[in-house]
Scaffold this motif. Structure first.
Motif, mmCIF file in Angstrom:
data_model
loop_
_atom_site.group_PDB
_atom_site.id
_atom_site.type_symbol
_atom_site.label_atom_id
_atom_site.label_comp_id
_atom_site.label_asym_id
_atom_site.label_seq_id
_atom_site.Cartn_x
_atom_site.Cartn_y
_atom_site.Cartn_z
ATOM 1 N N GLN A 288 0.835 -1.208 0.000
ATOM 2 C CA GLN A 288 0.000 0.000 0.000
ATOM 3 C C GLN A 288 0.869 1.258 0.000
ATOM 4 O O GLN A 288 0.578 2.237 -0.689
ATOM 5 C CB GLN A 288 -0.932 0.003 1.211
ATOM 6 N N ARG A 304 1.059 6.921 -2.561
ATOM 7 C CA ARG A 304 0.077 5.853 -2.671
ATOM 8 C C ARG A 304 -0.661 5.988 -3.991
ATOM 9 O O ARG A 304 -0.764 7.084 -4.544
ATOM 10 C CB ARG A 304 -0.937 5.896 -1.511
ATOM 11 N N PRO A 308 -6.438 2.621 -5.958
ATOM 12 C CA PRO A 308 -5.846 1.279 -5.915
ATOM 13 C C PRO A 308 -6.770 0.176 -6.384
ATOM 14 O O PRO A 308 -6.340 -0.772 -7.018
ATOM 15 C CB PRO A 308 -5.470 1.106 -4.437
#
Length: 353
Positions: A288, A304, A308
Protein backbone atom coordinates in the motif's frame (compact mmCIF):
# COMPACT_ATOMS: atom_id res chain seq x y z
CA UNK A 1 27.69 -19.47 -22.35
CA UNK A 2 29.09 -16.25 -23.80
CA UNK A 3 28.60 -13.01 -21.88
CA UNK A 4 29.05 -9.74 -23.76
CA UNK A 5 30.22 -6.79 -21.67
CA UNK A 6 29.49 -3.24 -22.82
CA UNK A 7 32.64 -1.17 -22.21
CA UNK A 8 32.53 2.59 -22.60
CA UNK A 9 36.09 3.41 -21.63
CA UNK A 10 35.19 4.39 -18.08
CA UNK A 11 36.10 2.69 -14.82
CA UNK A 12 32.72 1.11 -14.04
CA UNK A 13 32.32 -0.93 -17.23
CA UNK A 14 35.98 -1.95 -17.05
CA UNK A 15 35.43 -3.16 -13.48
CA UNK A 16 32.39 -5.13 -14.64
CA UNK A 17 34.52 -6.82 -17.29
CA UNK A 18 37.23 -7.69 -14.78
CA UNK A 19 34.74 -9.10 -12.27
CA UNK A 20 33.20 -11.42 -14.84
CA UNK A 21 36.48 -12.88 -16.07
CA UNK A 22 36.61 -16.57 -15.16
CA UNK A 23 38.45 -19.48 -16.84
CA UNK A 24 35.16 -21.30 -17.45
CA UNK A 25 33.33 -18.27 -18.87
CA UNK A 26 33.48 -16.96 -22.43
CA UNK A 27 33.56 -13.17 -22.51
CA UNK A 28 33.58 -10.59 -25.28
CA UNK A 29 34.01 -6.85 -24.69
CA UNK A 30 31.89 -4.64 -26.93
CA UNK A 31 32.24 -0.90 -27.36
CA UNK A 32 29.34 0.97 -28.99
CA UNK A 33 30.00 4.25 -30.76
CA UNK A 34 26.97 6.39 -30.03
CA UNK A 35 26.89 10.18 -30.39
CA UNK A 36 30.33 10.61 -31.99
CA UNK A 37 33.24 8.55 -33.23
CA UNK A 38 35.25 7.33 -30.25
CA UNK A 39 38.74 8.95 -30.06
CA UNK A 40 41.51 6.57 -31.20
CA UNK A 41 43.31 6.82 -27.87
CA UNK A 42 40.21 5.57 -26.04
CA UNK A 43 39.87 2.59 -28.39
CA UNK A 44 43.59 1.85 -27.99
CA UNK A 45 43.20 1.94 -24.21
CA UNK A 46 40.27 -0.44 -24.34
CA UNK A 47 42.17 -2.84 -26.57
CA UNK A 48 45.12 -2.82 -24.17
CA UNK A 49 42.92 -3.57 -21.16
CA UNK A 50 41.25 -6.40 -23.04
CA UNK A 51 44.68 -7.75 -23.98
CA UNK A 52 45.66 -7.75 -20.29
CA UNK A 53 42.45 -9.60 -19.43
CA UNK A 54 42.73 -11.88 -22.49
CA UNK A 55 39.23 -10.95 -23.66
CA UNK A 56 38.23 -10.38 -27.31
CA UNK A 57 37.29 -6.79 -28.15
CA UNK A 58 35.04 -5.39 -30.85
CA UNK A 59 33.53 -2.05 -31.83
CA UNK A 60 29.97 -1.49 -33.08
CA UNK A 61 28.94 1.74 -34.82
CA UNK A 62 25.45 2.67 -33.61
CA UNK A 63 25.72 6.41 -34.26
CA UNK A 64 22.95 6.71 -36.84
CA UNK A 65 20.48 4.70 -34.74
CA UNK A 66 21.47 6.65 -31.60
CA UNK A 67 20.64 9.84 -33.45
CA UNK A 68 17.30 8.37 -34.54
CA UNK A 69 16.25 6.77 -31.25
CA UNK A 70 17.74 9.08 -28.61
CA UNK A 71 18.96 12.48 -29.83
CA UNK A 72 16.16 13.35 -32.27
CA UNK A 73 13.38 12.42 -29.78
CA UNK A 74 15.24 14.43 -27.11
CA UNK A 75 15.16 17.56 -29.27
CA UNK A 76 11.55 16.98 -30.31
CA UNK A 77 10.44 16.60 -26.70
CA UNK A 78 11.75 20.05 -25.85
CA UNK A 79 9.98 21.54 -28.87
CA UNK A 80 6.74 19.98 -27.59
CA UNK A 81 7.18 21.46 -24.13
CA UNK A 82 8.49 18.40 -22.29
CA UNK A 83 11.75 17.81 -20.40
CA UNK A 84 13.08 14.37 -21.41
CA UNK A 85 15.54 12.00 -19.76
CA UNK A 86 17.70 10.61 -22.59
CA UNK A 87 19.75 8.25 -20.40
CA UNK A 88 16.67 6.17 -19.58
CA UNK A 89 15.76 5.85 -23.25
CA UNK A 90 19.34 5.03 -24.21
CA UNK A 91 19.28 2.07 -21.83
CA UNK A 92 15.93 0.82 -23.12
CA UNK A 93 16.42 1.45 -26.84
CA UNK A 94 20.17 1.26 -27.39
CA UNK A 95 22.11 -0.67 -24.74
CA UNK A 96 19.45 -3.25 -23.96
CA UNK A 97 17.79 -2.79 -27.34
CA UNK A 98 20.03 -2.62 -30.39
CA UNK A 99 23.28 -3.55 -28.63
CA UNK A 100 21.73 -6.53 -26.86
CA UNK A 101 20.22 -7.71 -30.15
CA UNK A 102 23.57 -7.37 -31.91
CA UNK A 103 25.56 -9.39 -29.37
CA UNK A 104 22.88 -12.07 -29.23
CA UNK A 105 23.11 -12.45 -33.01
CA UNK A 106 26.83 -13.09 -32.50
CA UNK A 107 26.17 -15.83 -29.96
CA UNK A 108 26.15 -14.02 -26.61
CA UNK A 109 23.40 -14.99 -24.21
CA UNK A 110 23.53 -11.96 -21.91
CA UNK A 111 24.82 -8.38 -21.82
CA UNK A 112 26.64 -6.99 -18.80
CA UNK A 113 27.06 -3.30 -18.02
CA UNK A 114 28.66 -1.19 -15.30
CA UNK A 115 25.39 -0.04 -13.78
CA UNK A 116 25.10 0.05 -9.99
CA UNK A 117 21.90 -1.98 -9.62
CA UNK A 118 20.88 -5.45 -8.48
CA UNK A 119 19.01 -8.19 -10.29
CA UNK A 120 17.44 -11.11 -8.47
CA UNK A 121 16.11 -13.89 -10.69
CA UNK A 122 12.98 -15.45 -9.25
CA UNK A 123 10.41 -17.96 -10.40
CA UNK A 124 8.27 -15.02 -11.53
CA UNK A 125 11.05 -13.43 -13.57
CA UNK A 126 13.84 -10.92 -12.92
CA UNK A 127 13.44 -8.45 -10.04
CA UNK A 128 15.26 -5.10 -10.24
CA UNK A 129 16.54 -3.63 -6.98
CA UNK A 130 18.66 -0.71 -5.87
CA UNK A 131 22.42 -1.32 -5.82
CA UNK A 132 24.46 -1.51 -2.62
CA UNK A 133 25.98 1.97 -3.04
CA UNK A 134 23.24 4.46 -2.10
CA UNK A 135 25.24 7.35 -3.54
CA UNK A 136 25.58 5.72 -6.95
CA UNK A 137 22.51 3.49 -7.31
CA UNK A 138 21.35 3.58 -10.95
CA UNK A 139 18.21 1.47 -10.84
CA UNK A 140 16.28 4.67 -11.66
CA UNK A 141 17.84 4.71 -15.15
CA UNK A 142 16.90 1.06 -15.74
CA UNK A 143 13.25 1.23 -14.76
CA UNK A 144 11.93 1.19 -18.34
CA UNK A 145 13.70 -2.06 -19.23
CA UNK A 146 11.15 -4.77 -19.85
CA UNK A 147 11.26 -8.09 -17.97
CA UNK A 148 12.51 -9.71 -21.20
CA UNK A 149 15.40 -7.24 -21.38
CA UNK A 150 16.24 -7.66 -17.69
CA UNK A 151 16.30 -11.45 -18.15
CA UNK A 152 19.29 -10.92 -20.48
CA UNK A 153 21.03 -8.32 -18.29
CA UNK A 154 23.95 -8.74 -15.88
CA UNK A 155 25.02 -6.06 -13.36
CA UNK A 156 28.32 -7.15 -11.77
CA UNK A 157 28.62 -3.96 -9.67
CA UNK A 158 25.46 -4.68 -7.67
CA UNK A 159 27.40 -5.11 -4.42
CA UNK A 160 30.22 -2.69 -5.17
CA UNK A 161 30.80 0.86 -4.01
CA UNK A 162 32.01 3.48 -6.41
CA UNK A 163 34.88 4.61 -4.19
CA UNK A 164 36.44 1.14 -4.27
CA UNK A 165 36.47 0.67 -8.05
CA UNK A 166 39.52 2.68 -9.08
CA UNK A 167 41.82 1.22 -6.39
CA UNK A 168 40.71 -2.27 -7.42
CA UNK A 169 41.44 -1.55 -11.09
CA UNK A 170 44.90 -0.28 -10.16
CA UNK A 171 45.52 -3.47 -8.19
CA UNK A 172 44.61 -5.48 -11.30
CA UNK A 173 46.90 -3.42 -13.50
CA UNK A 174 44.03 -1.89 -15.48
CA UNK A 175 43.78 1.76 -16.48
CA UNK A 176 40.47 3.13 -17.80
CA UNK A 177 41.14 5.27 -20.88
CA UNK A 178 38.43 7.65 -19.65
CA UNK A 179 39.49 8.01 -15.99
CA UNK A 180 37.12 10.86 -15.09
CA UNK A 181 33.44 10.66 -14.26
CA UNK A 182 31.14 10.41 -17.25
CA UNK A 183 28.96 13.46 -17.91
CA UNK A 184 25.28 13.17 -17.15
CA UNK A 185 24.15 13.32 -20.80
CA UNK A 186 26.89 11.85 -22.96
CA UNK A 187 26.08 13.82 -26.12
CA UNK A 188 25.83 17.25 -24.43
CA UNK A 189 29.24 18.66 -23.46
CA UNK A 190 27.81 21.93 -22.11
CA UNK A 191 24.43 23.41 -21.19
CA UNK A 192 21.46 21.68 -22.83
CA UNK A 193 20.17 25.03 -24.09
CA UNK A 194 23.38 25.59 -26.04
CA UNK A 195 23.10 22.10 -27.50
CA UNK A 196 19.49 22.67 -28.57
CA UNK A 197 20.34 26.06 -30.05
CA UNK A 198 23.01 24.43 -32.22
CA UNK A 199 20.59 21.73 -33.34
CA UNK A 200 17.65 23.97 -34.17
CA UNK A 201 17.70 25.70 -37.54
CA UNK A 202 16.40 29.25 -37.96
CA UNK A 203 13.24 27.83 -39.54
CA UNK A 204 12.59 25.45 -36.64
CA UNK A 205 13.16 28.25 -34.16
CA UNK A 206 10.72 30.49 -36.03
CA UNK A 207 8.06 27.80 -36.51
CA UNK A 208 8.25 25.80 -33.29
CA UNK A 209 10.24 27.75 -30.73
CA UNK A 210 9.60 31.49 -31.12
CA UNK A 211 9.67 34.01 -28.26
CA UNK A 212 6.37 34.59 -26.47
CA UNK A 213 4.72 36.01 -23.38
CA UNK A 214 5.48 35.24 -19.74
CA UNK A 215 2.19 35.43 -17.87
CA UNK A 216 0.81 34.99 -14.38
CA UNK A 217 -2.02 32.55 -13.74
CA UNK A 218 -4.50 35.44 -14.01
CA UNK A 219 -3.10 36.02 -17.54
CA UNK A 220 -1.32 39.27 -16.75
CA UNK A 221 1.76 39.58 -18.95
CA UNK A 222 4.94 40.19 -16.96
CA UNK A 223 7.67 39.58 -19.54
CA UNK A 224 8.77 37.76 -22.67
CA UNK A 225 10.35 34.32 -22.89
CA UNK A 226 13.03 33.38 -25.41
CA UNK A 227 11.44 30.11 -26.52
CA UNK A 228 9.67 27.60 -24.27
CA UNK A 229 12.39 25.01 -24.84
CA UNK A 230 14.78 27.16 -22.81
CA UNK A 231 12.77 26.68 -19.58
CA UNK A 232 11.76 23.85 -17.30
CA UNK A 233 9.17 23.42 -14.56
CA UNK A 234 10.32 24.91 -11.25
CA UNK A 235 12.94 27.16 -12.84
CA UNK A 236 13.49 30.50 -11.07
CA UNK A 237 16.71 31.93 -12.46
CA UNK A 238 16.91 33.38 -15.95
CA UNK A 239 13.32 34.58 -16.23
CA UNK A 240 14.35 38.27 -16.35
CA UNK A 241 11.10 39.34 -14.71
CA UNK A 242 11.03 42.04 -12.03
CA UNK A 243 8.38 41.17 -9.44
CA UNK A 244 7.72 41.73 -5.75
CA UNK A 245 8.18 37.99 -5.03
CA UNK A 246 10.43 35.38 -6.68
CA UNK A 247 8.62 33.76 -9.61
CA UNK A 248 8.91 30.15 -10.76
CA UNK A 249 7.91 28.36 -13.95
CA UNK A 250 4.59 26.65 -13.22
CA UNK A 251 3.86 25.22 -16.67
CA UNK A 252 4.42 25.70 -20.39
CA UNK A 253 1.38 26.46 -22.52
CA UNK A 254 2.65 25.17 -25.85
CA UNK A 255 -0.59 25.89 -27.73
CA UNK A 256 -0.55 29.59 -26.83
CA UNK A 257 3.26 29.75 -26.63
CA UNK A 258 3.08 31.19 -23.12
CA UNK A 259 5.26 30.57 -20.09
CA UNK A 260 3.10 30.55 -16.95
CA UNK A 261 4.85 31.66 -13.76
CA UNK A 262 3.88 32.17 -10.14
CA UNK A 263 5.03 32.11 -6.55
CA UNK A 264 6.60 28.98 -5.11
CA UNK A 265 3.48 27.95 -3.20
CA UNK A 266 1.67 27.61 -6.54
CA UNK A 267 4.34 25.21 -7.71
CA UNK A 268 3.72 22.58 -5.04
CA UNK A 269 1.59 19.52 -5.80
CA UNK A 270 0.20 16.52 -3.93
CA UNK A 271 -0.07 14.18 -6.93
CA UNK A 272 1.89 12.86 -9.91
CA UNK A 273 0.50 11.21 -13.02
CA UNK A 274 2.49 8.66 -15.03
CA UNK A 275 1.84 7.26 -18.49
CA UNK A 276 3.39 4.51 -20.65
CA UNK A 277 3.90 2.35 -17.57
CA UNK A 278 6.50 -0.41 -17.59
CA UNK A 279 5.32 -2.85 -14.91
CA UNK A 280 8.05 -4.99 -13.36
CA UNK A 281 5.79 -6.24 -10.57
CA UNK A 282 2.02 -6.71 -11.05
CA UNK A 283 0.15 -3.95 -9.18
CA UNK A 284 -1.85 -6.63 -7.34
CA UNK A 285 1.40 -7.53 -5.56
CA UNK A 286 2.31 -3.96 -4.58
CA UNK A 287 2.36 -2.80 -0.97
CA UNK A 288 0.00 0.00 0.00
CA UNK A 289 2.82 2.39 0.89
CA UNK A 290 5.09 3.18 -2.04
CA UNK A 291 8.11 5.34 -2.82
CA UNK A 292 8.09 7.55 -5.91
CA UNK A 293 11.32 8.95 -7.34
CA UNK A 294 10.96 11.55 -10.10
CA UNK A 295 14.59 12.68 -10.45
CA UNK A 296 17.84 10.75 -10.29
CA UNK A 297 19.36 12.88 -7.52
CA UNK A 298 16.18 12.95 -5.48
CA UNK A 299 15.17 11.30 -2.26
CA UNK A 300 12.07 9.24 -3.08
CA UNK A 301 8.81 10.54 -1.69
CA UNK A 302 6.17 8.50 0.14
CA UNK A 303 3.20 7.93 -2.16
CA UNK A 304 0.08 5.85 -2.67
CA UNK A 305 -2.02 4.93 -5.67
CA UNK A 306 -4.91 7.35 -6.04
CA UNK A 307 -7.32 4.57 -7.12
CA UNK A 308 -5.85 1.28 -5.91
CA UNK A 309 -8.99 -0.80 -6.51
CA UNK A 310 -9.32 0.19 -10.15
CA UNK A 311 -5.60 -0.16 -10.85
CA UNK A 312 -5.26 -3.52 -9.11
CA UNK A 313 -8.12 -5.03 -11.04
CA UNK A 314 -6.91 -3.89 -14.46
CA UNK A 315 -3.43 -2.36 -14.87
CA UNK A 316 -3.71 0.62 -17.19
CA UNK A 317 -1.42 2.78 -19.28
CA UNK A 318 -1.65 5.58 -16.71
CA UNK A 319 -1.26 5.78 -12.95
CA UNK A 320 -1.93 8.61 -10.52
CA UNK A 321 -0.03 8.65 -7.24
CA UNK A 322 -0.71 10.97 -4.33
CA UNK A 323 1.68 12.33 -1.72
CA UNK A 324 0.80 12.72 1.98
CA UNK A 325 2.34 16.20 1.80
CA UNK A 326 2.87 18.66 -1.04
CA UNK A 327 6.07 18.33 -3.08
CA UNK A 328 7.78 20.22 -5.86
CA UNK A 329 6.64 18.68 -9.15
CA UNK A 330 8.87 17.30 -11.86
CA UNK A 331 8.54 18.44 -15.45
CA UNK A 332 6.39 16.37 -17.85
CA UNK A 333 8.64 14.10 -19.89
CA UNK A 334 10.82 13.11 -16.96
CA UNK A 335 10.69 9.58 -15.54
CA UNK A 336 8.86 8.50 -12.41
CA UNK A 337 9.99 5.26 -10.77
CA UNK A 338 7.91 3.45 -8.16
CA UNK A 339 9.83 1.54 -5.46
CA UNK A 340 8.94 -0.56 -2.48
CA UNK A 341 10.25 0.56 0.91
CA UNK A 342 12.91 -2.16 0.63
CA UNK A 343 14.23 -0.82 -2.70
CA UNK A 344 12.64 -3.03 -5.35
CA UNK A 345 11.61 -1.32 -8.59
CA UNK A 346 7.90 -1.97 -9.08
CA UNK A 347 7.30 0.10 -12.21
CA UNK A 348 8.49 3.08 -14.20
CA UNK A 349 6.69 5.54 -16.42
CA UNK A 350 6.79 8.92 -18.10
CA UNK A 351 5.52 11.86 -16.07
CA UNK A 352 2.57 13.47 -17.82
CA UNK A 353 1.48 15.91 -15.11
Amino acid sequence: MTVAVAVSGGRDSLMALALLRRPERDLVAVHAQLADATPPEVLDGLRENCRVLDVPFQVLDLRSRFEELVIAPYVQSYLEGRTPNPCVWCNARIKFGLLLDAVREQGARTLATGHYARLIHTGHGPALWRGADPAKDQSYFLALLTPAQLARAVFPLADRRKQDVLPELERLGLAPPLPGESQEVCFIPDDYRDFLARRLTDRLLADFAPPGSIVLEDERTVGEHKGLWRYTIGQRKGLDVAWSEPLYVLRKDVTANRLVVGERTRLLSNACRLKSINFLVPPTAWPQDLRLQTRYRQRPESARLASPQETHSSPSETLTLTYPKTCEPTAPGQIGVIYSDEGQVLAGGVISS
